[in-house]
Each structure stands twice: as structure tokens, then as C-alpha cells.
Design a protein around this motif. Structure first.
Motif, short mmCIF file in Angstrom:
data_model
loop_
_atom_site.label_atom_id
_atom_site.label_comp_id
_atom_site.label_asym_id
_atom_site.label_seq_id
_atom_site.Cartn_x
_atom_site.Cartn_y
_atom_site.Cartn_z
N TYR A 250 36.89 47.78 35.68
CA TYR A 250 36.50 46.44 36.11
C TYR A 250 36.51 46.38 37.63
O TYR A 250 37.20 47.17 38.30
N GLU B 104 39.89 46.75 42.08
CA GLU B 104 39.22 47.27 40.89
C GLU B 104 40.16 48.21 40.16
O GLU B 104 41.20 48.61 40.68
N ILE C 203 43.85 37.79 36.88
CA ILE C 203 42.42 37.51 36.79
C ILE C 203 42.17 36.56 35.63
O ILE C 203 42.74 36.71 34.55
N CYS D 178 36.12 39.15 36.94
CA CYS D 178 35.78 40.55 37.17
C CYS D 178 34.65 40.96 36.24
O CYS D 178 34.44 40.35 35.18
N VAL E 150 36.75 43.30 40.66
CA VAL E 150 36.98 41.87 40.90
C VAL E 150 35.82 41.29 41.69
O VAL E 150 35.35 41.88 42.67
N ALA F 208 43.95 43.67 33.70
CA ALA F 208 43.31 42.55 34.42
C ALA F 208 44.12 41.27 34.24
O ALA F 208 44.31 40.50 35.19
#
Length: 718
Positions: free
Chosen positions: A634, A613, A675, A643, A636, A670
């Protein structure tokens, strides 16, 4: 029979496509699972394993049996599952940081599970033992000593109470032997006095059936006192038929009970270690940005030069250059390549000096006759130069010799010699070891092992867990050492191994500390090439504080805002920030009307795992005080590909571009982590938020289960 049920049983086999990480993530979200038990032979993905363990242990108790503690077992585990086992001490260090209980057999598992269900919660590990039989009491004390559980040292007030209520022949110490004719009231008086003692964290009450013993009556007394006690009580009623009724009462009352002393002491050890490990779990090392920064670039140049020459072992001057780059005090070293040069350099440094062989093939120089101390004249320098060369060539003729290293003789009358080393575990990466130094370091098992990154709490815990720690305070005629200087060196070593992934091994021995500070007298560092595609912190099992993500943003009116990853020290900042939000802003962010963040949520929001995170806070500094004006984050999802995000900005900073700036930083972070998608959940009546995320590129849809909610998704990768 053990009063433990299973919500799920999962066997991973050879873990071809599913590993512990995925299973742990499922167990955390499973409402039927109250605690998690793992049987581990080896680990394939240390980062995901530790990250998933830490996430699970924040929510539910995690108990673990790990086999392969010895070479024979490790080999068998490798053949069975194909997973790497790694060094057992390093595995222990990983579990401590993950807040996990390590057990060694199934009996301990069921005992620990029952104890956790019954809210058995020691504050510390100081154990008091009450017994009506001296022999079983000694057996319990021996087992406590075996596993490092200290027996409580009673305060004078506790001893006075015991003297007043016990016969004169009681043991006058811990274990408290209240004699074989003890009845329920004597047990009551002794247990009450011990529970009230300030130096006691838990009590083991033992009973051996004797002619005048009332096992069931004593059990009633223990159960009655345990109900109002603020310390845990566990019992050992030895025997069978005569104590069967008492055991049934303990089971009904939820008090852990045993037939023999050793498992009872082991349970207390495991559960007290669990709550200590929970404290370690909450430690999220933050940046050392408040200290002078290291010269990472100069350290990198030293390493690259050595690797370009196809050398994996740095010489002493290079090793100390790395330490100096991270502001660790060193004894300055120069290398002489002739006796005449040695004399000149010694005169410049100042007598007396130390002379040591400089060879990439020799780590422990004193073992080959390569060290001479306290050389007080230039004539002695000249003769010693040749003596060292002759002795080393005799003992290790194949060694490559660069010359003789010369450094000032560090003379600290009150100095304690320590060793700090780093070794690269095949599973968990760099592990830091601390203990007593000097010539006997190889024989000395009194060391503590920890995984980086460290903070002050973790460093103090590491030092405290070694026997040498008792000699760092006032000892004999020596004053206490400068603990702040010692702790800072360990913090710098932690920073060093996190920021320099090339390091595979390091040893500082001796590291001499006294009341005036600390100095690294000798150092050896080994390095190797790193894959150019590796992420900055791929080599460590626990993601350190990402200080490289700190940035500033200048608002059109000239105000400078700092945007940085959140850290545990931000708890008060976060509480104050949420307190100042309007009721409407709180409702849109948390989807309820909470006034204050509860302590558990504060910890959850500020003590994050940077691998799973990320949270960024926007802050302003005025008159030396930092204030939070916005935060985004965020986390995950279990699929590892998407996320969930959230963002909130102080009411007086809305409509000024801060939310867009925060989201830009969050989205880019991210994306860089690989991600694929960012998801959001929004109230359908929050029109401003819906327009805002659409401008960022989110695609909105209706929640099929709740018409008051909109779902958003943003593709992060092209």
C-alpha cells in the motif's frame, strides 16, 4: 533574466495547519512543476518533512535554502516562524539522506536550476580546471579547497597528451594554465586531453580576455567538444564587452557560464553533491537479521532499572552492558569501592589495568584527573585508588563518587583511537557522529554526522567523509584496520538507537580499532523516559526496516512461507517474480502487457519509505535459494488518511489462500498505522478479484470517468 519560471509559489507563514509535507506532496503530483525549491527556517514535523522530501526527490530535483545556520540566525528564525531549527550539521545529514541539494543564496539557486535543466550530471567530484590566466585558476582552486572539492590528479597518459599539445611553459598540473596567448586550437587540445582523462569527473574552462584572445572562437570549440563529452563542462568567461558574444553562445548551448571563478566551482560542488545524495536517497537500510540478534530485553532492563532509581546517566558498567547487548566488543569493567577491593579485582582481571573514577556527574574523566593508565602492580593499584579520589574531590568536590572503575589495559600497537557518539537533535531525533577520538575530541571538528538507520553503503560513506579515514588504511608502518569490524560497530550503534528510544546521548571514546578488530574502551550513555503511547520508531526521522513485522505462515500441506517487508536487496527477486507471471496475471496487476519491470520501476517497488508505504513479499526457500511467490503493498495518499493497495500472487500459488493471508497482514499493518481507508482500482472484467475484495469487506463502485474500471474502498477503523 535567469531563464527560470515558477509554476506555483506557496508561502506557509507560521504553518498553523499546512506544513512542508502537504505542499511537497502537491508539487510532486503537479505536472507543471519540473523541480522544487524550498526556503526553510525550521521544521515542525521532522518525520513527515523527511518522508515527503525523500518521496519528492525520487521524482523531481529538490533544491533547498535553509537559514538559521548560526545561533543568531536560529533565534531569528524561531521568532519569525515559531518552528524549531535544530543543529545545522544534523539538518545537512537529513538533506543528504533525502537526496536534496542544499544551497546558500538565490544566485546559487538559479544557477543550479539551469544546470539541472541542461542535464549537467557529474559522475563524481574531481574537478579539472583549464585557464589562460594563472591568477583566476588559483582563485578557482582555492574555492574548491574551501568547499571540499578535490582537484583531479591527472593520470600519466593525460599528462603526456598535455605535454604533447601545450607549450613547455604550461603549469604541468591542475589547474592547467595554457598561458595567455592560448587560441581556440590550444583550448581544443587541452580540453580534449582532460575530458579523456580517467581521473576527471568535470571540467571548468576559464578565459580572461587578453591582447590575442578570441573569446568567441574558444567558445565555439568548447561548445563543439561539450556536445560529445561524457563529462560535464562549465565555463567562466571573465570580463564584459569582449566576452558578451561568447556568453550568448553558451546560453544558447545550455552550458552553465559564470563571470567569476567562485560561483562556477560552487555550482559543480552543488550538482555533484546532488547526484551523490541521490545515491544516499536510494539506500533503504534493511534488517541485520543475518547477524546474531541483539538482546534488546536485557538492554531494556538495564535502562528501566536506572530510570526507576531516577538516574538519567548510566554508569560505565551499565553503558557497556548496553553495548554488549548489541554485540559491540567492550573492555570489561568492574567497580571497586575500596582500595583492598581494587587490588582483588585487578588481580582477577590481570595486570596491567586502567583505573577510572565512576561518577554520574563526570563525563570527561581525564579532565578532572580521574584516569590512570597502565598500572602494573598491586601496590600501585592501592596507592592509585586514593590518588584518584583525592584529585577528583579537589577538582570537583560536589561530584557523587560510586567508586573506582577497573578494566584491562588495552594495548594495541597499531590501534587508531576513534569516537562514535549519539545525540538527540530537537528536530530530527538521534544523530550518529563519527570521527577521530582521544583526549582532543572536543577540539576536533573532523566528524561526520548521519541519521539512523544506516546500512553498509551509508556507513562506508560516513567513514570516507572524515580525514581520519586516510589513516585507517595502511599508514606509515601500521597495517590497515579491520574495516568490516568497524563498519559492523556503526551498524550496531544504528540498530541500538533505533530499538532503544530511551537513549538521548551516547559517547564511545575511545573506540580502538586495529587489524585484529575493534573494542569500546570507554562509554557513557544518557537515557530518559519515553511516552507509553509512543510508536516503536517515533523517535527517529527515517523509519528503519520493520523487522518486527516478519512472520511465517504454514500452508495446510505443511509448507512454510515467510512473509516479510520488502527490502532493496529484493530487486532481482522482484524482477524474477514478475518475469514468471502469466500474461493474464501481469495484465490484471499492471493493467498493461509489460514483459519485464523497467529498472526505474524496480527501484521504486523495492526501495520504499516504510513511513509512507509498505510492501510485503511472500517467499519460499529451497536449497538455500529464496523465491518470491507473492507480494502486496500500500502507499499512503497525500491526505494522510487513505492508501492505495495492490496484490499479486504467482500463478501456481493462486487459490491456496496466499492472497487472503497477504491482504490480512497488509490490512492489519495499515490499521495499526492509523490509516482510515484502503482504496483499490480494479479492471471491471477481473471477476475473481472483484469477488475476492468484496469478501474482504471492500465496497465497490463504478469509476465515473472509466467504465472499464471499478473502485473499491475498505474502512479500516471502527
Amino acid at each position: 533574466p535567469n531563464n527560470v519560471g515558477f509554476s506555483s509559489v506557496v508561502s506557509l507563514g507560521t504553518s498553523v495547519d499546512i506544513d512542508f509535507g502537504e505542499v511537497l506532496e502537491y508539487m510532486v503530483s503537479d505536472s507543471r512543476t519540473e523541480s522544487i525549491f524550498l526556503y526553510v527556517e525550521g521544521i515542525k514535523d521532522a518525520r513527515r518533512f523527511v518522508s515527503a522530501l525523500r518521496a519528492a526527490a525520487r521524482v523531481k530535483p529538490v533544491l533547498l535554502i535553509k537559514v538559521g545556520r548560526h545561533p543568531v540566525g536560529s533565534h531569528a528564525a524561531l521568532l519569525h516562524s515559531g518552528a524549531m531549527v535544530g543543529e545545522d550539521a544534523v539538518f545537512d545529514a537529513a538533506l543528504r539522506r533525502a537526496g536534496v541539494i542544499r544551497l546558500y543564496n538565490l544566485g546559487q539557486l538559479f544557477a543550479a536550476a539551469n544546470a539541472l535543466f541542461s542535464h549537467f550530471r557529474p559522475r563524481g567530484n574531481r574537478l579539472a580546471i583549464i585557464t589562460n590566466g594563472g591568477g583566476p585558476g588559483v582563485m578557482a582552486a582555492d574555492r574548491a579547497a574551501d568547499i571540499g572539492i578535490p582537484l583531479a590528479e591527472f593520470a600519466e597518459s593525460t599528462v603526456e597528451k598535455l605535454n604533447a599539445c601545450l607549450p613547455s611553459g604550461w603549469s604541468h598540473g591542475n589547474p592547467v594554465d595554457i598561458l595567455g596567448d592560448a587560441g581556440p586550437e590550444r583550448y581544443r587540445a587541452a580540453l580534449k586531453a582532460v575530458l579523456e582523462g580517467p581521473n576527471v569527473d568535470g571540467v571548468l574552462v576559464m578565459l580572461t580576455p587578453q591582447a590575442v584572445t578570441d573569446p568567441s572562437g574558444v567558445a565555439d570549440v568548447v561548445i563543439e567538444l561539450e556536445k560529445t563529452a561524457d563529462k560535464p563542462v562549465l565555463v567562466c568567461w571573465m570580463g564584459e564587452e569582449l566576452v558578451a558574444e561568447a556568453r550568448a553562445k553558451f546560453s544558447a548551448a545550455g552550458i552553465p557560464h559564470f563571470r567569476t571563478p567562485e560561483p562556477a566551482v560552487e555550482l559543480f560542488s552543488h550538482i555533484s553533491a546532488y547526484y551523490q545524495n541521490q545515491k544516499l536517497l536510494m539506500q533503504t537500510p534493511s534488517s541485520l537479521s543475518h547477524l546474531p540478534p541483539p538482546s534488546i530485553e536485557s538492554a531494556r532492563l538495564v535502562i528501566e532499572m536506572a530510570l526507576s532509581e531516577r538516574r538519567k546517566k548510566l554508569n560505565e558498567m551499565e553503558s557497556k552492558a548496553l553495548l554488549a547487548a548489541f554485540r559491540i566488543p567492550i573492555a570489561q569493567t568492574v567497580v571497586a569501592r575500596s582500595a583492598a577491593e581494587a587490588m582483588v579485582l585487578s588481580a582477577e582481571i590481570g595486570l596491567p589495568v586502567v583505573m577510572k573514577i565512576d561518577s554520574p556527574n563526570i563525563v570527561h574523566k581525564s579532565e578532572v584527573g580521574g584516569v590512570r593508565l597502565n598500572i602494573r602492580s598491586l601496590a600501585a593499584v592501592r596507592s592509585t585508588y586514593q590518588e584518584i579520589l583525592d584529585e577528583v574531590k579537589r577538582v570537583q568536590p560536589e561530584a557523587v563518587i560510586n567508586g573506582i572503575a577497573i578494566e584491562p589495559m588495552i594495548q594495541k600497537r597499531n590501534g587508531r583511537e576513534l569516537v562514535v557518539s549519539v545525540r538527540r537533535d530537537p528536530v530530527f531525533g538521534p544523530a550518529i557522529t563519527f570521527g577521530e577520538g582521544g583526549n582532543l575530541v572536543e577540539e576536533n571538528r573532523d566528524v561526520a554526522v548521519a541519521l539512523p538507520p544506516l546500512n553498509s553503503f551509508l556507513v562506508k560513506d560516513m567513514i570516507r567523509s572524515t580525514r581520519i579515514s586516510t589513516r585507517l588504511g595502511e599508514f606509515r608502518n601500521m597495517p590497515a584496520v579491520d574495516m568490516n569490524a568497524l563498519e559492523l560497530v556503526l551498524l550496531r550503534i544504528s540498530e541500538m538507537v533505533c530499538e532503544l528510544p530511551w537513549i538521548t546521548a551516547m559517547e564511545i571514546n575511545p573506540l580502538i580499532v586495529d587489524e585484529n578488530g575493534v573494542v569500546a574502551v570507554d562509554a557513557n550513555i544518557s537515557v530518559e523516559n519515553v511516552s507509553p503511547t509512543a510508536d516503536r520508531y517515533d523517535h527517529v526521522a527515517i523509519h528503519p526496516y520493520p523487522s518486527h513485522l516478519i512472520s511465517t505462515w504454514t500452508v495446510p500441506d505443511g509448507t512454510t512461507v515467510t512473509i516479510r517487508p520488502i527490502k532493496p536487496e529484493d530487486a532481482e527477486l522482484e524482477v524474477d517474480f514478475v518475469r514468471r507471471l502469466s500474461a493474464e496475471t501481469k495484465y490484471y496487476r499492471f493493467m498493461n502487457t509489460m514483459r519485464e519491470l523497467p529498472p526505474a520501476m524496480v527501484a521504486r517497488l523495492t526501495q520504499i519509505d516504510y513511513d509512507r508505504e509498505m510492501a510485503f513479499v511472500a517467499t519460499l526457500e529451497a536449497d538455500g535459494v529464496e523465491n518470491e511467490i507473492g507480494v502486496c503493498r500500500y502507499a499512503v495518499n497525500p491526505d494522510g488518511e487513505s492508501c492505495e493497495f495492490a496484490v499479486v500472487v504467482a500463478d501456481d500459488w493462486q487459490h491456496r489462500g496466499l492472497a487472503r493471508k497477504l491482504m490480512g497482514v497488509l490490512i492489519e499493518t495499515a490499521r495499526s498505522r492509523g490509516i482510515q481507508y484502503m482504496n483499490g482500482v480494479f479492471l471491471a472484467n477481473n471477476e475473481r478479484m472483484l469477488k475476492f475484495v468484496q469478501k474482504l469487506g471492500f465496497v465497490l463502485s463504478n469509476d465515473p470517468e472509466d467504465s472499464s474500471v471499478k473502485l473499491g474502498i475498505l474502512a479500516l477503523q471502527d
